[in-house]
Scaffold this motif. Structure first.
Motif, PDB file in Angstrom:
ATOM      1  N   ARG A   1       0.823  -1.206   0.000  1.00 55.10           N
ATOM      2  CA  ARG A   1       0.000   0.000   0.000  1.00 55.10           C
ATOM      3  C   ARG A   1       0.856   1.255   0.000  1.00 55.10           C
ATOM      4  NH1 ARG A   1      -3.134   0.021   4.763  1.00 55.10           N
ATOM      5  NH2 ARG A   1      -1.418  -1.244   5.492  1.00 55.10           N
ATOM      6  N   VAL A   2       1.147   1.721  -1.173  1.00 55.27           N
ATOM      7  CA  VAL A   2       1.874   2.966  -1.320  1.00 55.27           C
ATOM      8  C   VAL A   2       0.850   3.983  -1.819  1.00 55.27           C
ATOM      9  CG1 VAL A   2       3.731   4.121  -2.557  1.00 55.27           C
ATOM     10  CG2 VAL A   2       3.968   1.714  -1.903  1.00 55.27           C
ATOM     11  N   ALA A   3       0.875   5.172  -1.258  1.00 58.05           N
ATOM     12  CA  ALA A   3      -0.110   6.167  -1.682  1.00 58.05           C
ATOM     13  C   ALA A   3       0.140   6.576  -3.134  1.00 58.05           C
ATOM     14  CB  ALA A   3      -0.021   7.396  -0.781  1.00 58.05           C
ATOM     15  N   ARG A   4      -0.913   6.881  -3.864  1.00 60.54           N
ATOM     16  CA  ARG A   4      -0.746   7.467  -5.196  1.00 60.54           C
ATOM     17  C   ARG A   4      -0.116   8.855  -5.038  1.00 60.54           C
ATOM     18  NH1 ARG A   4       0.920   6.917  -9.538  1.00 60.54           N
ATOM     19  NH2 ARG A   4      -0.394   5.074  -9.844  1.00 60.54           N
ATOM     20  N   TYR A   5      -0.675   9.645  -4.143  1.00 61.07           N
ATOM     21  CA  TYR A   5      -0.096  10.933  -3.794  1.00 61.07           C
ATOM     22  C   TYR A   5      -0.008  10.991  -2.275  1.00 61.07           C
ATOM     23  CZ  TYR A   5      -1.291  12.047  -8.621  1.00 61.07           C
ATOM     24  OH  TYR A   5      -1.387  12.022  -9.984  1.00 61.07           O
ATOM     25  N   PRO A   6       1.211  11.130  -1.734  1.00 53.46           N
ATOM     26  CA  PRO A   6       1.381  10.996  -0.286  1.00 53.46           C
ATOM     27  C   PRO A   6       1.042  12.259   0.504  1.00 53.46           C
ATOM     28  CG  PRO A   6       3.514  11.296  -1.334  1.00 53.46           C
ATOM     29  CD  PRO A   6       2.496  11.259  -2.443  1.00 53.46           C
ATOM     30  N   PHE A   7       0.816  12.082   1.781  1.00 52.96           N
ATOM     31  CA  PHE A   7       0.670  13.166   2.750  1.00 52.96           C
ATOM     32  C   PHE A   7       1.831  14.145   2.575  1.00 52.96           C
ATOM     33  CE2 PHE A   7       1.736  14.876   6.963  1.00 52.96           C
ATOM     34  CZ  PHE A   7       0.514  15.377   7.375  1.00 52.96           C
ATOM     35  N   GLY A   8       1.515  15.425   2.565  1.00 49.69           N
ATOM     36  CA  GLY A   8       2.568  16.437   2.482  1.00 49.69           C
ATOM     37  C   GLY A   8       2.965  16.795   1.060  1.00 49.69           C
ATOM     38  N   PHE A   9       2.369  16.094   0.069  1.00 47.19           N
ATOM     39  CA  PHE A   9       2.765  16.302  -1.335  1.00 47.19           C
ATOM     40  C   PHE A   9       1.909  17.364  -2.005  1.00 47.19           C
ATOM     41  CE2 PHE A   9       1.837  15.244  -5.797  1.00 47.19           C
ATOM     42  CZ  PHE A   9       3.107  15.289  -6.349  1.00 47.19           C
ATOM     43  N   GLY A  10       2.502  18.100  -2.922  1.00 47.17           N
ATOM     44  CA  GLY A  10       1.763  19.060  -3.739  1.00 47.17           C
ATOM     45  C   GLY A  10       2.775  19.777  -4.621  1.00 47.17           C
ATOM     46  N   LEU A  11       2.406  20.025  -5.880  1.00 43.06           N
ATOM     47  CA  LEU A  11       3.343  20.617  -6.834  1.00 43.06           C
ATOM     48  C   LEU A  11       3.211  22.135  -6.870  1.00 43.06           C
ATOM     49  CD1 LEU A  11       2.754  18.109  -9.773  1.00 43.06           C
ATOM     50  CD2 LEU A  11       4.750  18.176  -8.239  1.00 43.06           C
TER      51      LEU A  11
END
Ligand SMILES: *[C@@H]1O[C@H](CO)[C@@H](O)[C@H](O)[C@H]1NC(C)=O
Ligand SMILES: *[C@@H]1O[C@H](CO)[C@@H](O)[C@H](O)[C@H]1NC(C)=O
Ligand SMILES: *[C@@H]1O[C@H](CO)[C@@H](O)[C@H](O)[C@H]1NC(C)=O
Ligand SMILES: *[C@@H]1O[C@H](CO)[C@@H](O)[C@H](O)[C@H]1NC(C)=O
Ligand SMILES: *[C@@H]1O[C@H](CO)[C@@H](O)[C@H](O)[C@H]1NC(C)=O
Ligand SMILES: *[C@@H]1O[C@H](CO)[C@@H](O)[C@H](O)[C@H]1NC(C)=O
Ligand SMILES: *[C@@H]1O[C@H](CO)[C@@H](O)[C@H](O)[C@H]1NC(C)=O
Ligand SMILES: *[C@@H]1O[C@H](CO)[C@@H](O)[C@H](O)[C@H]1NC(C)=O
Ligand SMILES: *[C@@H]1O[C@H](CO)[C@@H](O)[C@H](O)[C@H]1NC(C)=O
Ligand SMILES: *[C@@H]1O[C@H](CO)[C@@H](O)[C@H](O)[C@H]1NC(C)=O
Length: 768
Positions: A637-647
């Motif tokens: 279970r790896v997140a598609r977009y993880p906590f703390g992420f954003g471009l």
């Protein structure tokens, strides 16, 4: 039996009209007293009150106004039996603010005139993204503001909410919600700030400090209520995974944001959750509600039931054989105030028990806490607001500017293959498609969703030469799907780029448009994909070959594997406030550089949850050998977009990470520094995050724990040094309710998301 109580009306009241609400309750000791005088003032009044008058302070007169601003005079008369009352509430959301305030003020004055002790009733409401009436500033919902990671900006937003609440006479709000958004299927994620307790506690602390806005004499502007003590979640279907729900889970996870806000700030009230924890309802839990709150955490503020939370002990949880038992159970665990249906009131059921000394004592204590709340919010001095200031306070220019600033930092750019910002030529002709394009999606607790604001379609119209709009499908069903889809395909084919607005409606509770909501309180998600035919629509639009920008809308995470692989860009707007459409347009053109970061992890599959980043090591143990391909998504279970992420449209680098001293003792602090550089070609904001992990704690502990974050704006090419001071005491945890901090090795992970690839590690040794 109540008729013998003397009613009186002052000439002032007789002369007053709806529009002139100037009655002032006379404070017991002049208007110059400070908050330190309150206990004495409370004691004086209490000594004069009967059992029934004190019991009346535990009662709420809720849901007053109907959608047409009428109210039930008979019900009001029944309530107003001469014993006074605790709190009152507006009722229907989204009512015109001025009129609703005028009417409720007149009721408050009427009750006050009849109260022989001069005790005013206090006006209480929810406040998630602004006031619950119309005409207020409609902010993005909590989950959206949580993505900003900008505590200063959030504090300003709460200052606005506080001023607007006070202007309409609200002295007490039922926020902040400190529950952790660890279960993405829960429909109330939109009301929360995120999945991490530290991040949530920073937002919660700012909410309490700024909503309460203490003055120099210790009085507060609007009292807060931390809720819902505590909301838990189960862990689904993983081999060898931990079983949540014990004492350590309680102290280290669910209660952690509450404990931190108690420590950092001075919240005035608390609400238990509807849930049971380890089979005991929180509304009757002697150990986890009463003993922990009153004895361990030493909280002497008011505890308010959730709506019908006492009733449900009898009607839903079946741990109370009748309403009297329900009332006694809740009173016994020191719940001081009840909101809920008048016909099933646990406190009302105690009416004839004045000769029971234990109950009488508890009722006195409950009334004491309510009187304290009324004094500290200056409800005695100002029971109703100044009606001449309502219109000018709400949605002032400054309030709108704060909202604009907040909205700009609350939308997360998840994917960008370079299409964004849109070129001049791409803007010549844009297709705006999808069932979320022409709605305002403000969240369940918003004051309003239909009187003002800009939709995604409105926003794009401002930046495009030509716009083709097509609904594409209904939000939740396949009615006329082929026809709607084909219109959308034609629109996309004609355009340079297609903006596809997908998601789940989470509209105001009293919305005129409630029919196809799938998100919000009571709207949980069995599946995290975009609802109904929306993924089929997405595929059809992608297949046209026109580049697609997916704009997600909703107070929830969506699984978006197809979009992640095949869309050119993805923006999650969460629950926009009134400025959502125009801010999205600014992001599309690059006028605003996105800077929001996920405060919840986005999974790859609806079934591959929980997916929160701070899991226990055993929750994601990958077996040595995988026998079946179909197991892969769940166990890996790896997140598609993880906590703390954003471009962002620029890039940043973190370098020179160091600590002043790598060998420290338990009483010391970790002094960590780093250099952040904007390595791209435009100004932007980055959120630097610090996580830690202890090598060998006494109990299983998360693989990472957020411990600090900081949001910084830098020009292109600019660098800055950022320092973090982290007392070792903050690295501790609870074992069976006892706090401990261990001498051990601690790893610190520093970077720009919770993903290992975005983090650098250094190690500190802590000795006795
Ligand atoms: C007001 O309170 C002060 C203590 O804070 C007390 O000394 C004084 O007597 C009080 N005055 C009245 C009129 O109650
Ligand atoms: C409050 O204090 C001011 C000066 O600080 C004084 O003029 C006023 O009379 C006081 N009012 C009361 C009710 O004590
Ligand atoms: C208590 O009640 C008595 C008689 O009604 C009244 O004279 C007195 O002022 C009251 N005291 C307070 C603190 O309300
Ligand atoms: C409040 O909102 C109503 C619509 O609900 C509108 O008619 C009215 O003009 C607004 N009042 C103010 C002062 O903005
Ligand atoms: C009240 O609390 C005590 C513990 O202090 C407990 O023993 C008792 O059963 C509780 N009573 C009710 C009616 O819940
Ligand atoms: C209290 O007692 C009166 C008189 O017996 C009764 O009519 C009333 O229903 C009782 N109230 C409650 C809440 O039990
Ligand atoms: C406030 O605005 C409302 C319209 O929303 C209007 O009816 C009312 O008269 C205004 N009140 C004042 C005091 O300006
Ligand atoms: C909004 O943000 C701008 C840019 O950071 C700032 O200059 C302005 O003061 C902010 N406005 C308010 C009302 O906080
Ligand atoms: C599909 O949804 C739309 C919009 O909510 C509604 O008007 C329509 O009746 C629904 N169709 C069916 C078959 O339920
Ligand atoms: C991307 O689109 C292609 C072509 O439609 C499809 O085969 C593929 O499965 C999609 N990717 C994902 C991850 O859904």
């Amino acid at each position: 039996m109540y008729s013998s109580i003397k009613r009186w009306a002052s000439p002032l009241w007789l002369a007053s009209t709806l529009a002139s609400s100037r009655v002032m309750a006379v404070p017991l000791n002049g208007t110059n007293s400070t908050a330190a005088d309150i206990p004495r003032r409370v004691k004086e009044i209490l000594s004069n009150m009967t059992f029934l008058e004190k019991l009346a302070q535990t009662r709420n007169y809720g849901g007053q106004l109907q959608a047409d601003l009428s109210y039930d005079r008979d019900a009001f008369e029944t309530f107003n039996l001469g014993n006074g009352g605790g709190s009152i509430s507006f009722g229907t959301r989204g009512l015109p603010a001025y009129r609703a305030t005028e009417i409720i003020s007149s009721l408050i004055e009427e009750l006050l005139e009849k109260d022989k002790h001069g005790i005013p009733i206090i006006n209480v409401a929810d406040s998630v993204n602004g006031i619950t009436l119309g005409n207020g500033t409609l902010f993005p919902a909590s989950i959206s503001m949580g993505q900003s990671w900008n505590i200063d900006l959030f504090s300003k937003a709460v200052d606005v909410m506080s001023a607007e609440n006070r202007a309409i006479g609200i002295h007490w709000v039922l926020s902040p919600e400190l529950d952790l958004a660890r279960e993405p299927r829960y429909g109330r994620v939109g009301e929360m700030y995120g999945e991490d307790w530290y991040h949530v506690s920073e937002f919660g602390t700012a909410y309490v400090d700024h909503m309460q806005a203490k003055d120099e004499k210790g009085f507060v502007r609007v009292a807060t209520c931390m809720k819902h003590w505590v909301y838990g979640s189960g862990l689904a279907g993983i081999n060898e995974a931990p079983i949540p729900g014990g004492l350590n889970d309680f102290w280290n996870v669910y209660a952690a944001p509450y404990i931190a806000v108690f420590k950092n700030s001075d919240p005035l009230s608390l609400m238990p959750s509807y849930s049971s924890y380890d089979h005991v309802p929180m509304h009757s839990d002697v150990q986890l509600t009463r003993d922990v709150i009153r004895e361990d955490l030493k909280f002497d503020g008011l505890i308010i039931s959730d709506w019908a939370g006492i009733t449900q002990l009898h009607t839903t949880q079946f741990t109370a054989s009748d309403m009297e038992v329900a009332g006694i159970q809740s009173l016994n665990i020191t719940i001081d105030h009840e909101i809920g249906p008048p016909a099933y009131s646990g406190m009302e059921a105690l009416t004839n028990l004045s000769s029971n000394q234990a109950i009488a004592d508890r009722v006195t204590e409950a009334a004491r806490r309510m009187l304290y709340l009324k004094f500290i919010t200056r409800t005695f001095e100002q029971p109703v607001p100044d009606l001449t200031k309502v219109n000018s306070t709400l949605r002032s220019d400054t309030h709108q500017e704060v909202n604009l600033n907040m909205t700009r930092e609350s939308m997360v750019l998840l994917k960008n293959d370079g299409i964004l910002p849109l070129s001049e030529s791409a803007r010549e002709h844009i297709a705006v498609i999808g069932p979320m394009a022409d709605v305002i999606n403000p969240g369940h607790y918003a004051g309003s969703d239909y009187t003002f604001g800009s939709t995604i379609l409105d926003g794009v119209r401002k930046i495009a030469g030509e716009v083709s709009h097509a609904k594409g499908c209904y939000r939740t069903n396949y009615t006329n799907f082929e026809e709607l889809r084909d219109e959308a395909i034609a629109a996309a084919k004609d355009s340079k780029v297609a903006i596809l607005a997908l998601g789940a409606a989470s509209v105001t509770l009293d919305s005129k448009n409630p029919y196809d909501r799938t998100d919000g309180e009571g709207y949980d998600h069995a599946d995290l994909d975009f609802p109904g035919p929306q993924v089929d629509l997405l595929k059809a639009i992608v297949e046209t070959g026109t580049p697609v920008i997916v704009v997600a809308s909703g107070g929830q995470v969506f699984t978006m594997e197809y979009a992640a692989a095949n869309a050119s860009a993805i923006v999650h707007t969460w629950l926009q406030g009134e400025l959502g459409g125009e801010v999205l347009a600014e992001i599309l053109t690059g006028e605003t550089n996105p800077s929001a970061k996920l405060s919840v992890s986005i999974p790859r599959l609806s079934s591959a949850i929980p997916i929160y980043y701070n899991y226990l090591p055993m929750e994601r143990k990958v077996p040595a050998q995988m026998d079946y391909d179909w197991q892969f998504p769940l166990i890996n279970r790896v997140a598609r977009y993880p906590f703390g992420f954003g471009l962002s449209y620029t890039t940043f680098s973190v370098s020179d990470i160091d600590v002043a001293n790598k060998d420290i003792s338990i009483g010391d602090h970790v002094a960590l520094s780093l250099v952040l550089t904007n390595t791209g070609d435009r100004k932007g904001k980055e959120v630097v995050q610090v996580y830690f992990r202890q090598a060998y704690p006494a109990i299983e502990r998360p693989v990472k724990n957020l411990v600090r974050f900081s949001k910084v704006e830098l020009d292109s090419g600019e660098s800055t040094t950022i320092d973090f001071t982290i007392p070792v005491s903050e690295l501790g945890y609870y074992v069976n309710g006892e706090r401990r901090v261990d001498p051990d090795t601690y790893s610190f992970f520093v970077g720009t998301s919770s993903d290992d690839d975005d983090l650098s590690t250094l190690t500190v040794t802590v000795s006795e």
